[in-house]
Design a protein around this motif. Sequence first.
Motif, mmCIF file in Angstrom:
data_model
loop_
_atom_site.group_PDB
_atom_site.id
_atom_site.type_symbol
_atom_site.label_atom_id
_atom_site.label_comp_id
_atom_site.label_asym_id
_atom_site.label_seq_id
_atom_site.Cartn_x
_atom_site.Cartn_y
_atom_site.Cartn_z
ATOM 1 N N THR A 23 0.826 -1.208 0.000
ATOM 2 C CA THR A 23 0.000 0.000 0.000
ATOM 3 C C THR A 23 0.859 1.256 0.000
ATOM 4 O O THR A 23 0.606 2.196 -0.775
ATOM 5 N N LEU A 24 1.883 1.290 0.843
ATOM 6 C CA LEU A 24 2.757 2.467 0.873
ATOM 7 C C LEU A 24 3.528 2.635 -0.431
ATOM 8 O O LEU A 24 3.719 3.764 -0.907
ATOM 9 N N TYR A 25 3.956 1.534 -1.023
ATOM 10 C CA TYR A 25 4.677 1.621 -2.290
ATOM 11 C C TYR A 25 3.774 2.158 -3.396
ATOM 12 O O TYR A 25 4.190 2.991 -4.208
ATOM 13 N N LEU A 26 2.520 1.699 -3.416
ATOM 14 C CA LEU A 26 1.599 2.204 -4.431
ATOM 15 C C LEU A 26 1.261 3.674 -4.197
ATOM 16 O O LEU A 26 1.065 4.430 -5.149
ATOM 17 N N LEU A 27 1.202 4.083 -2.939
ATOM 18 C CA LEU A 27 1.008 5.504 -2.647
ATOM 19 C C LEU A 27 2.210 6.315 -3.114
ATOM 20 O O LEU A 27 2.065 7.413 -3.653
ATOM 21 N N TYR A 28 3.396 5.772 -2.913
ATOM 22 C CA TYR A 28 4.625 6.425 -3.362
ATOM 23 C C TYR A 28 4.629 6.601 -4.886
ATOM 24 O O TYR A 28 5.078 7.616 -5.410
ATOM 25 N N LEU A 29 4.106 5.603 -5.581
ATOM 26 C CA LEU A 29 4.027 5.674 -7.044
ATOM 27 C C LEU A 29 2.864 6.539 -7.520
ATOM 28 O O LEU A 29 2.669 6.698 -8.723
ATOM 29 N N PRO A 32 -3.545 5.893 -6.857
ATOM 30 C CA PRO A 32 -4.602 5.797 -5.843
ATOM 31 C C PRO A 32 -5.595 4.655 -6.084
ATOM 32 O O PRO A 32 -6.048 4.022 -5.121
ATOM 33 N N ILE A 33 -5.913 4.373 -7.330
ATOM 34 C CA ILE A 33 -6.871 3.300 -7.618
ATOM 35 C C ILE A 33 -6.268 1.942 -7.264
ATOM 36 O O ILE A 33 -6.919 1.111 -6.615
ATOM 37 N N LEU A 34 -5.028 1.706 -7.659
ATOM 38 C CA LEU A 34 -4.372 0.441 -7.303
ATOM 39 C C LEU A 34 -4.175 0.322 -5.796
ATOM 40 O O LEU A 34 -4.270 -0.780 -5.235
ATOM 41 N N THR A 35 -3.908 1.443 -5.139
ATOM 42 C CA THR A 35 -3.775 1.428 -3.679
ATOM 43 C C THR A 35 -5.071 1.005 -3.035
ATOM 44 O O THR A 35 -5.086 0.172 -2.117
ATOM 45 N N LEU A 36 -6.165 1.556 -3.494
ATOM 46 C CA LEU A 36 -7.479 1.204 -2.952
ATOM 47 C C LEU A 36 -7.810 -0.265 -3.198
ATOM 48 O O LEU A 36 -8.258 -0.970 -2.289
#
Length: 72
Positions: A23-29, A32-36
């Motif tokens: 989740t943090l890595y996807l937020l870093y990238l 937002p949709i993939l994080t969710l």
Amino acid sequence: MRDQLLKLCTCTGIEISTAIGVTLYLLYLQEPILTLISSVVFAKLIVFHFIMDWYDKKNSKEISQNLSLKNT
């Protein structure tokens, strides 16, 4: 308490650590949709794990009670 901590250090702890990391890595990238989506999937997996653990404990208590009643 010790048994609960050992279980958290094994499977559930690894699941939680992985969920936080992804989740943090996807937020870093800035995705937002993939994080969710990943948060929802990991949340379901972790909740399922806790439910199965609770169900197993419930069944083991019932089995031990039935065995103790048969021995008397």
